[in-house]
Design a protein around this motif. Structure first.
Motif, PDB file in Angstrom:
ATOM      1  N   THR A 186       0.867  -1.175   0.000  1.00 52.00           N
ATOM      2  CA  THR A 186       0.000   0.000   0.000  1.00 52.00           C
ATOM      3  C   THR A 186       0.901   1.221   0.000  1.00 52.00           C
ATOM      4  OG1 THR A 186      -0.021  -0.076   2.399  1.00 52.00           O
ATOM      5  CG2 THR A 186      -1.890  -1.060   1.264  1.00 52.00           C
ATOM      6  N   TRP A 187       0.390   2.320  -0.509  1.00 50.30           N
ATOM      7  CA  TRP A 187       1.223   3.519  -0.585  1.00 50.30           C
ATOM      8  C   TRP A 187       1.662   3.971   0.803  1.00 50.30           C
ATOM      9  CZ3 TRP A 187      -1.660   6.756  -4.907  1.00 50.30           C
ATOM     10  CH2 TRP A 187      -1.337   6.175  -6.134  1.00 50.30           C
ATOM     11  N   GLY A 188       0.712   3.948   1.723  1.00 47.20           N
ATOM     12  CA  GLY A 188       1.067   4.343   3.088  1.00 47.20           C
ATOM     13  C   GLY A 188       2.106   3.399   3.681  1.00 47.20           C
ATOM     14  N   GLY A 189       1.922   2.100   3.391  1.00 45.62           N
ATOM     15  CA  GLY A 189       2.886   1.125   3.881  1.00 45.62           C
ATOM     16  C   GLY A 189       4.270   1.382   3.306  1.00 45.62           C
ATOM     17  N   LEU A 190       4.313   1.705   2.008  1.00 43.71           N
ATOM     18  CA  LEU A 190       5.601   2.004   1.371  1.00 43.71           C
ATOM     19  C   LEU A 190       6.248   3.214   2.038  1.00 43.71           C
ATOM     20  CD1 LEU A 190       4.818   1.552  -2.442  1.00 43.71           C
ATOM     21  CD2 LEU A 190       5.974  -0.017  -0.886  1.00 43.71           C
ATOM     22  N   ILE A 191       5.425   4.208   2.359  1.00 40.88           N
ATOM     23  CA  ILE A 191       5.973   5.404   2.996  1.00 40.88           C
ATOM     24  C   ILE A 191       6.543   5.049   4.364  1.00 40.88           C
ATOM     25  CG2 ILE A 191       5.384   7.650   3.968  1.00 40.88           C
ATOM     26  CD1 ILE A 191       3.269   7.908   1.785  1.00 40.88           C
ATOM     27  N   GLN A 192       5.772   4.246   5.087  1.00 40.00           N
ATOM     28  CA  GLN A 192       6.216   3.855   6.424  1.00 40.00           C
ATOM     29  C   GLN A 192       7.570   3.134   6.351  1.00 40.00           C
ATOM     30  OE1 GLN A 192       5.278   4.448   9.348  1.00 40.00           O
ATOM     31  NE2 GLN A 192       6.407   2.933  10.512  1.00 40.00           N
ATOM     32  N   GLU A 193       7.689   2.179   5.403  1.00 40.31           N
ATOM     33  CA  GLU A 193       8.967   1.479   5.260  1.00 40.31           C
ATOM     34  C   GLU A 193      10.066   2.445   4.834  1.00 40.31           C
ATOM     35  OE1 GLU A 193       6.564  -2.359   3.666  1.00 40.31           O
ATOM     36  OE2 GLU A 193       8.308  -1.723   2.486  1.00 40.31           O
ATOM     37  N   GLY A 194       9.697   3.306   3.883  1.00 40.76           N
ATOM     38  CA  GLY A 194      10.677   4.260   3.377  1.00 40.76           C
ATOM     39  C   GLY A 194      11.169   5.204   4.464  1.00 40.76           C
ATOM     40  N   ARG A 195      10.247   5.557   5.378  1.00 41.68           N
ATOM     41  CA  ARG A 195      10.615   6.480   6.461  1.00 41.68           C
ATOM     42  C   ARG A 195      11.779   5.899   7.274  1.00 41.68           C
ATOM     43  NH1 ARG A 195      12.220   9.302   9.724  1.00 41.68           N
ATOM     44  NH2 ARG A 195      11.251  10.581  11.323  1.00 41.68           N
ATOM     45  N   LEU A 196      11.808   4.565   7.418  1.00 40.45           N
ATOM     46  CA  LEU A 196      12.867   3.925   8.200  1.00 40.45           C
ATOM     47  C   LEU A 196      14.238   4.113   7.551  1.00 40.45           C
ATOM     48  CD1 LEU A 196      11.093   0.539   9.055  1.00 40.45           C
ATOM     49  CD2 LEU A 196      11.386   2.537  10.528  1.00 40.45           C
ATOM     50  N   TYR A 197      14.240   4.115   6.224  1.00 38.21           N
ATOM     51  CA  TYR A 197      15.534   4.171   5.517  1.00 38.21           C
ATOM     52  C   TYR A 197      15.736   5.507   4.830  1.00 38.21           C
ATOM     53  CZ  TYR A 197      14.869  -0.801   6.179  1.00 38.21           C
ATOM     54  OH  TYR A 197      14.637  -2.015   6.732  1.00 38.21           O
ATOM     55  N   VAL A 198      15.023   6.523   5.332  1.00 40.02           N
ATOM     56  CA  VAL A 198      14.983   7.762   4.565  1.00 40.02           C
ATOM     57  C   VAL A 198      16.368   8.392   4.412  1.00 40.02           C
ATOM     58  CG1 VAL A 198      14.504   9.370   6.442  1.00 40.02           C
ATOM     59  CG2 VAL A 198      13.561   9.808   4.173  1.00 40.02           C
ATOM     60  N   ASN A 199      17.245   8.152   5.365  1.00 43.17           N
ATOM     61  CA  ASN A 199      18.569   8.758   5.250  1.00 43.17           C
ATOM     62  C   ASN A 199      19.484   8.019   4.271  1.00 43.17           C
ATOM     63  OD1 ASN A 199      18.419  11.060   6.943  1.00 43.17           O
ATOM     64  ND2 ASN A 199      18.285   9.668   8.697  1.00 43.17           N
ATOM     65  N   GLN A 200      19.180   6.714   4.052  1.00 46.15           N
ATOM     66  CA  GLN A 200      19.995   5.978   3.088  1.00 46.15           C
ATOM     67  C   GLN A 200      19.414   6.038   1.680  1.00 46.15           C
ATOM     68  OE1 GLN A 200      19.109   3.467   6.315  1.00 46.15           O
ATOM     69  NE2 GLN A 200      20.309   1.881   5.285  1.00 46.15           N
ATOM     70  N   ALA A 201      18.084   5.920   1.610  1.00 51.22           N
ATOM     71  CA  ALA A 201      17.433   5.787   0.301  1.00 51.22           C
ATOM     72  C   ALA A 201      16.139   6.570   0.311  1.00 51.22           C
ATOM     73  CB  ALA A 201      17.154   4.300   0.007  1.00 51.22           C
ATOM     74  N   TRP A 202      16.267   7.887   0.156  1.00 50.94           N
ATOM     75  CA  TRP A 202      15.078   8.743   0.313  1.00 50.94           C
ATOM     76  C   TRP A 202      14.001   8.453  -0.714  1.00 50.94           C
ATOM     77  CZ3 TRP A 202      13.903  11.537  -3.935  1.00 50.94           C
ATOM     78  CH2 TRP A 202      14.945  11.864  -4.808  1.00 50.94           C
ATOM     79  N   TRP A 203      14.407   7.902  -1.852  1.00 47.61           N
ATOM     80  CA  TRP A 203      13.410   7.668  -2.913  1.00 47.61           C
ATOM     81  C   TRP A 203      12.389   6.603  -2.523  1.00 47.61           C
ATOM     82  CZ3 TRP A 203      18.658   7.132  -3.327  1.00 47.61           C
ATOM     83  CH2 TRP A 203      19.145   5.818  -3.233  1.00 47.61           C
TER      84      TRP A 203
END
Ligand SMILES: Nc1ncnc2c1ncn2[C@@H]1O[C@H](COP(=O)(O)OP(=O)(O)O)[C@@H](O)[C@H]1O
Ligand SMILES: [Mg+2]
Lengths: 276, 295, 335
Positions: free
Chosen positions: A226-243
């Protein structure tokens, strides 16, 4: 000059919405990969323009899953949930709004109070509570959308029904001995239908945000992307892989803007009713 | 006698294609210490004259030709933002509708003293003292109390008195009063008219007094200008105008106005024939102007 | 007269809060799922579970539970958090200052942006400035605070790392506040380094909250301003020699604020609801963050306490808005 800009805006919106619908309908066909397929050797690949490969256009996540495919499937979840949620929200809102506006009196007072109370509280909060209690899942999100948004329909339909009720053709129908149910279905409803279409357009944008919020907080299904789920996962790695966070955020923003622009241009025509 | 204000061949129109003319070579002059009347039916362009003097031509309109001189210097080519040195101090304004002309969220005191502080460099306390004496001048009882009130707590007549006091606060050279009594009760009208006249003569101010009512104008003005279709048709001393009007339109207007000196006379509406004739004159003017300004 | 009005509003607020309390309480209990099951350690005996239920009063009938809760509230006791094993009242009081600082700053920013934007749009009517402001307002309003948080975090926290993206205060700064109002305390104790760090942490979340509010405020304000600008008292102000900007700020603005306040009270209250997600996204230690973890942990007493707190904040915001409305409108002020 205003006409051209409105035209451009609308074509942008239509393009985005068609793209969204297409992605949702044909996700299994157009997605290049299985969105759940892991490939740990190729985790955290950047998008192709940031040094990634053309095999994973948007790169991969921490488990090496293809981001583009996950976004396409996320669109599917978002559209599924928003369409069903909006439909039932509209159904409940319209029925209560018609009854409230047509019969007035104690019923109207009750429904109006309820709507006021509902709208005076941050519904997202109530929704999160509710979703937490029901437990996570797509159905939960649908229920949440219904619970948040039936009031929007109810309020507008109610005030419009009151207007319609005082019109000549309804008076004529009443004198003609038509039953209230028939009057509502045959006379009043067709007149509020165009309004309803606008409301539904605006509602879709809102529903997609609600879906994103709930899946972001972890209250949607965790078995599908889900888009929200992707954001949540992405938030964890935002400093390594912001995309990983950037891509789904971009999608939601574009979709929300598209629905808003469409809603706005239609709203301008019926503004007085919506503001009432 | 020196003229404080002179308007020469002023042409104002809405800047459309072709332009819609509002003032068609209007001429007007105001001598020092005079009250000059400007009469004409509604739509004649009286308000427009006052707005051009103040620099507030409505949106879309502009000055096509002609000149305005104030105290010998040309102000018609100054835009609004370079005029404030005139507005508020040298040229002031008494509005038509006192009910809406005061700021509803400000006390009377603040609305009166701001110009005193701004233009006479008074200290707030001295400004308030001055405001008290101004309010007594316009015959408001208990001025100290009124200064503390908000506009909605005052009657229409009271508000117009306040507005008159504001207009005369900085001893301006010219006061423009645009139908200052039209929005008031008949009983109050007379008092306000007398008050304006008294204020004007005690301050020695020049005044442009706009009205659609010849009767009112005849009572307080020294000189009267008759306006129609954006033109000033006739300028006369007040007495002369009433005894010997020269323009046919003035004559028609006079016989359509109730006369205090000749009660019982039958009123005659302005005849259709005259209206058509004057319409023709205007039309031919427009044709000429169009050829001139719109090629 | 105004005092009586205020009293009436306060009295009316009580049933609202009561209703919210009832709804939340019932909602939390009619749905399936048992909060106790979440907290039992593996291998606990049925007796242990029964004990726990007894401790939290969950074995009593719902009505009794509700009465006990209400009674507790009356005595200032909101119960104990199941997941954090602490008094709910204490937990909330600890977190409240952080949220209040965020809310106040966001509202301040929103008001400032809205007033500036609408004054500029009216001052530069029919120019490029107005069109640019139009576009900004439209976009700011279309995107909810949730998305603004993510966008700001991405652009000004990660891609352009200007601001910190988590927490409230850099732990390496030695700062031992007495209260939890860090910001105010830092100001009063002249710890400018702390003030600066707090502001840096607050920047992204507060702008995220402020943007949508600012946009909807400025829509309303601009409408009221342009209506005010056509009033006779504005003409008089112009004739008094005030410049256009002065006329807008000194005359039109205050008059335009009156309808704006009536029309946008709800929006202010909604900003409070927005803090929940925004705090969660920025790991900002306020009530909202606490609320999400309470929800995820199904911590009934804590959720109830939090919702009640939010409801009270709502009511207070609405009251303050009414109050400012009355202060700005001389017709409502006591005579
Ligand atoms: N903003 C405007 N746009 C178009 N026409 C205007 C505008 N203002 C005034 N006019 C026209 O100018 C003429 C003169 O108006 P005005 O000066 O108000 O007349 P008066 O004050 O003598 O009644 C009228 O015919 C009116 O229609
Ligand atoms: Mg006029």
């Amino acid at each position: 000059m205003p006409t051209t800009s409105v035209f451009k805006i609308s074509s942008f919106s239509i393009f985005v919405i068609v793209l969204l619908g297409f992605a949702a309908l044909f996700a299994p066909i157009i997605a290049p990969y299985d969105p759940m397929a892991q490939d740990l050797k190729n985790s955290f690949l950047p998008p192709f323009w940031l040094g990634g490969t053309s095999e994973h256009l948007l790169g991969t996540d921490s488990l090496g899953r293809d981001l583009l495919s996950r976004i396409i499937f996320g669109a599917r979840a978002a559209v599924y949930v928003s369409v069903i949620g909006s439909f039932f929200a509209a159904l409940i809102g319209v029925v209560l709004g018609l009854l409230s506006g047509y019969f007035g009196g104690a019923l109207d007072a009750l429904i109006s109070r309820l709507v006021d109370a509902w709208m005076s509280f941050p519904s997202v909060l109530l929704c999160i509570v509710l979703a937490a209690v029901i437990g996570p899942g797509l159905e939960t999100v649908i229920v949440a959308i219904i619970i948040i948004d039936w009031t929007r329909f109810c309020r507008v339909v109610r005030s419009e029904t009151i207007v319609q009720k005082s019109s000549d053709y309804v008076s004529a129908a009443i004198i003609g001995g038509l039953s209230p149910l028939k009057i509502l279905i045959k006379e009043v409803f067709p007149n509020i239908a165009p309004l309803l279409v606008t409301l539904l357009t605006l509602e879709m944008g809102i529903a997609i945000v609600v879906e994103a919020i709930l899946s972001f907080v972890g209250l949607s299904s965790s078995h599908i992307p889900t888009w929200g789920g992707l954001i949540q996962e992405g938030r964890l790695y935002v400093n390594q892989a912001w995309w990983l966070m950037g891509a789904p955020v971009f999608c939601i923003v574009v979709v929300v803007l598209a629905f808003n622009l469409i809603g706005d241009s239609v709203r301008k025509r019926i503004d007085p009713v919506l503001r009432a | 006698m020196k003229n404080i204000l002179e308007i020469r061949d002023l042409i104002v129109g809405i800047d459309s294609i072709p332009p819609t003319w509002i003032l068609r070579e209007a001429n007007l002059s105001i001598g020092e210490g005079q009250i000059v009347g400007l009469v004409g039916e509604s739509g004649a362009g009286k308000t427009m004259v006052s707005r051009v003097i103040l620099g507030f031509t409505p949106e879309g309109s502009r000055v096509f030709g002609g000149e305005i001189h104030f105290c010998g210097s040309k102000i018609s080519d100054l835009n609004r933002d370079s005029r404030p040195f005139l507005l508020g101090k040298e040229v002031t304004y008494i509005p038509q509708n006192p009910m809406t002309a005061l700021n509803p969220v400000q006390r009377i005191n603040d609305q009166m003293t701001d110009v005193l502080i701004r233009y006479l460099q008074l200290k707030p306390r001295d400004a308030t003292k001055r405001a008290v004496s101004l309010l007594s001048e316009v015959q408001i009882h208990d001025p100290e109390k009124v200064l503390k009130l908000y506009p909605h707590q005052l009657s229409g007549g009271m508000r117009q008195r306040v507005l008159i006091a504001i207009a005369f606060a900085c001893n301006p050279s010219l006061v423009i009063a645009d139908e200052p009594t039209t929005a008031l009760d008949v009983t109050v009208q007379k008092e306000i008219l007398g008050l304006i006249k008294r204020m004007q003569s005690s301050h020695g101010t020049s005044m442009l007094f706009i009205s659609h009512d010849l009767g009112v104008v005849s009572k307080i003005c020294d000189v009267v200008n008759v306006m129609y279709g954006g033109q000033v048709l006739e300028t006369q001393e007040a007495d002369a105008l009433f005894s010997a009007p020269s323009h046919v339109y003035t004559k028609a207007l006079l016989s359509a106005t109730p006369r205090y000196d000749r009660p019982g006379d039958l009123l005659e509406p302005v005849s259709d024939r005259l209206v058509t004739e004057m319409g023709k004159t205007i039309l031919s003017w427009d044709k000429r102007a169009e050829a001139c300004f719109y090629k | 007269m105004f005092g009586r009005y205020l009293m009436l509003r306060l009295l009316l607020a009580i049933p609202t809060i009561f209703c919210v309390a009832v709804i939340v309480f019932v909602l939390m209990r009619i749905v399936p799922g048992d909060p106790i099951s979440m907290m039992i350690p593996p291998g606990a005996s049925p007796d242990d579970i029964e004990n726990l239920r007894e401790i939290y009063g969950l074995n009593k009938p719902v009505l009794d539970q509700f009465l006990i809760w209400l009674n507790g509230i009356a005595e200032g006791d909101l119960g104990r958090s199941i997941s954090l094993k602490l008094g709910v009242g204490q937990l909330i009081l600890n977190r409240l200052p952080a949220t209040l600082e965020l809310v106040i700053l966001s509202m301040g920013i929103a008001i400032f942006l809205a007033v500036t934007a609408s004054v500029a749009a009216i001052r530069y009517k029919d120019t490029l400035v107005e069109r640019v402001l139009d576009t900004f307002t439209g976009v700011a309003q279309a995107i909810p605070d949730f998305l603004w948080s993510l966008l700001l975090l991405l652009f000004f926290g990660v891609i352009l790392p200007l601001f910190p993206i988590t927490g409230r205060l850099d732990p390496s700064l030695s700062f031992d506040p007495i209260t939890n109002f860090y910001f105010f305390e830092a100001i009063f104790t002249f710890r400018l380094d702390v003030v600066w760090d707090l502001l840096a942490h607050l920047a992204l979340p507060s702008f995220a909250l402020a943007f949508p509010l600012a946009a909807s405020l400025s829509r309303v304000l601009r409408g009221s301003l342009s209506e005010a600008m056509s009033q006779d008292y504005i003409t008089l102000a112009q004739v008094k020699g005030y410049s256009r900007l002065e006329v807008i700020t000194k005359f039109a603005l205050r008059n335009a604020l009156i309808p704006t306040i009536t029309l946008s009270g709800v929006q202010f209250a909604f900003l409070i609801g927005g803090t929940v997600l925004v705090e969660y996204i920025f790991s900002y230690p306020g009530l909202g963050n606490l609320a999400i973890s309470a929800v995820v942990q199904r911590d009934l007493p804590l959720i109830q306490g939090l919702i009640l707190t939010f409801a009270v904040m709502f009511v207070i915001t609405n009251l303050l808005i009414d109050l400012s409305y009355a202060l700005i409108n001389p017709r409502l002020r006591g005579r």
